[in-house]
Structures are given as structure tokens and as C-alpha cells.
Write an enzyme that holds these catalytic residues in place. Structure first.
Site: not given
Lengths: 167, 103
Positions: B101-103
Site C-alpha cells: 500500500s502507498c498510504i
């Protein structure tokens, strides 16, 4: 002679000068990503980027529907510039974009700032832009640490492994 | 893929040290990974690890926002409990794959 040494990234300073959804989120995603990797992070908002930290605008950001050749309609059809200029279109498209982001668990701007600050990141506003637009500290979100000058900003950029990124 | 001996048990791990078979996970193995990562586990840590393991078992994407809203721990304490790279460290200790995940 030349040594092929790798230096770990230790600190990033992200400067956000624009107030569209995509510019602001680029800075926020990179800032949040940095603190999650244990990289010291400072976010500096200036000019139209101030919209992202102003209480009354931060969660109502727009994306531009004119002059954006990458903008597409549903079904990947081209989005003509004349259509983007019709009143209400930009607001509608922007609301749709924010809704799509919510589906991916991307937080609102204020929540994103809180997450970054929880991770040790720091948020700053530009003094010159604040003076120019008549913005006061109380107009800004509580997570904004201070309104600072460009000199203060560069003082924070000391130490090896520091990068400045302008979005 | 490689095998690593953790807490006296041979477990399969990925190249960057994440367990590839979540069912091999035990509290003792968690303790062994945690000490490698410089984290001392408390009961609160295990609550967070349980939350992460359940989330991953459900096929949900792990994000810092999800952790903050979990009701188990808020983002600030999460950063303090797993200092440095909290999501990477906690998933490693929880014996689940590295989060994508990027967040």
C-alpha cells in the site's frame, strides 16, 4: 577517486505550491510515505498550495477540468476543454474524484495531515504567501506548526541525506 | 525464498525477511523477529499484531489510516510502538506479507 557509496535518505522537504487535488495529494502521499519509512519529513505549503492547509478550503479542493489533456470522461473518452468550462462541471468532476479516492481509503486532506503529524512529520506555511493572501495562523489547520520564511525553511534542510522536492 | 530458524523453528521467509506461510506464526516467532527489529513486545503489541493478522486474513489492504481507525491503537501510538517504519515492522512481526500500500 570516485567512490560508489550509497547514502540513505534521511530527510525530505516537500514544497507544495499548487492547490489542485493532484498536486496536494502528491505532496501528502509522499510526505506520509516518508514518515512511514522512518524518514524525517517537513511539508511546506506556499502560494495556491495554501488552500490545502486553510480550514475553509482544505477538504474542498478541485481538479482543473480545462487545459488538462489527460482528463478523461467515464469510459476513457476524451474530455473536451469547452465542456470543462461550463459552470458546475469542475465542482462535479472534483467531487467524483474525491469519492473515488475515498473508495481506495485515501484520507481527506485534514485527516492526512493528522496522520503525517502523528508520524512525526511537520507542516509549515509560507510567510510571503500568507501576507499576500491575508491569511492568519488561525485560518490554518491546527496541525500547521508555524508560518515561516524561506530562510527558516533552508535552515531545516541541514544534514546529509536531505532532499528538497517541489511539487 | 529462504528458510530461517526463528525461536528454534524453521520458517519460510521471503528475501526481505517476511514470513511466507502465515500459519507457521507463533508468539515465540513474533518475539524473535521483534528482537531482530529492536522492538520489545508487550500485550498491547500483540493486540495490534492480532488486528493486522485478522485484517490480512480477510484480504483487506493495510493502511496507516486503517490502523488509526482500528480502535486498537491510534496512529501516534502505533508509530511509538514500532519506531522507524511502523507498518513494515509490524507486518514483519505479525508474520504476514509486506504491505503493498502507498498510504
Amino acid at each position: 577517486m570516485e567512490k560508489d557509496e550509497k547514502y540513505k535518505l534521511k530527510k525530505v522537504l516537500l514544497i507544495c505550491s499548487k492547490g489542485t487535488i493532484e498536486d496536494v495529494y502528491a505532496a501528502l502521499v509522499m510526505g506520509n510515505g516518508a514518515v512511514m519509512e522512518g524518514i524525517e519529513c517537513k511539508l511546506f505549503f506556499t502560494f495556491f498550495g495554501m488552500d490545502a492547509i486553510k480550514k475553509d478550503t482544505m477538504n474542498k479542493l478541485h481538479t482543473s477540468t480545462v487545459g488538462n489533456p489527460a482528463m478523461k470522461m467515464p469510459g476513457n473518452l476524451p474530455f473536451p476543454t469547452w465542456l470543462g468550462g461550463i459552470p458546475g462541471i469542475e465542482a462535479g468532476v472534483s467531487a467524483m474524484m474525491r469519492k473515488e479516492m475515498e473508495k481506495l481509503d485515501i484520507p481527506n486532506v485534514d485527516e492526512f495531515l493528522e496522520l503525517i503529524v502523528a508520524g512525526g512529520g511537520e507542516i509549515y506555511a509560507c510567510k510571503l504567501a500568507a501576507d499576500m493572501f491575508g491569511i492568519k495562523k488561525e485560518d490554518l489547520h491546527d496541525d500547521v506548526k508555524a508560518i515561516i520564511t524561506v530562510g527558516d525553511l533552508y535552515e531545516m534542510c541541514d544534514g546529509p541525506g536531505t532532499q528538497i522536492i517541489f511539487t | 525464498m529462504a528458510t530461517k530458524t526463528l525461536a528454534g523453528v524453521d520458517v519460510s521467509v521471503s528475501d526481505d525477511g517476511y514470513m511466507t506461510d502465515s500459519s507457521q506464526w507463533t508468539k515465540e516467532i513474533a518475539g524473535a523477529i521483534a528482537s531482530e527489529e529492536g522492538v520489545e513486545l508487550t500485550d498491547k503489541h500483540f493486540e495490534v499484531l492480532d488486528f493486522i493478522r485478522n485484517k490480512v486474513a480477510d484480504g483487506a489492504l493495510l493502511t496507516i489510516r486503517g490502523i488509526n481507525k482500528s480502535g486498537v491503537v491510534d496512529a501516534k501510538s502505533f508509530y511509538q510502538m514500532f519506531p522507524g517504519a511502523p507498518l513494515k515492522k509490524s507486518t514483519k512481526i505479525a508474520g504476514v506479507p509486506k504491505p503493498e500500500s502507498c498510504i
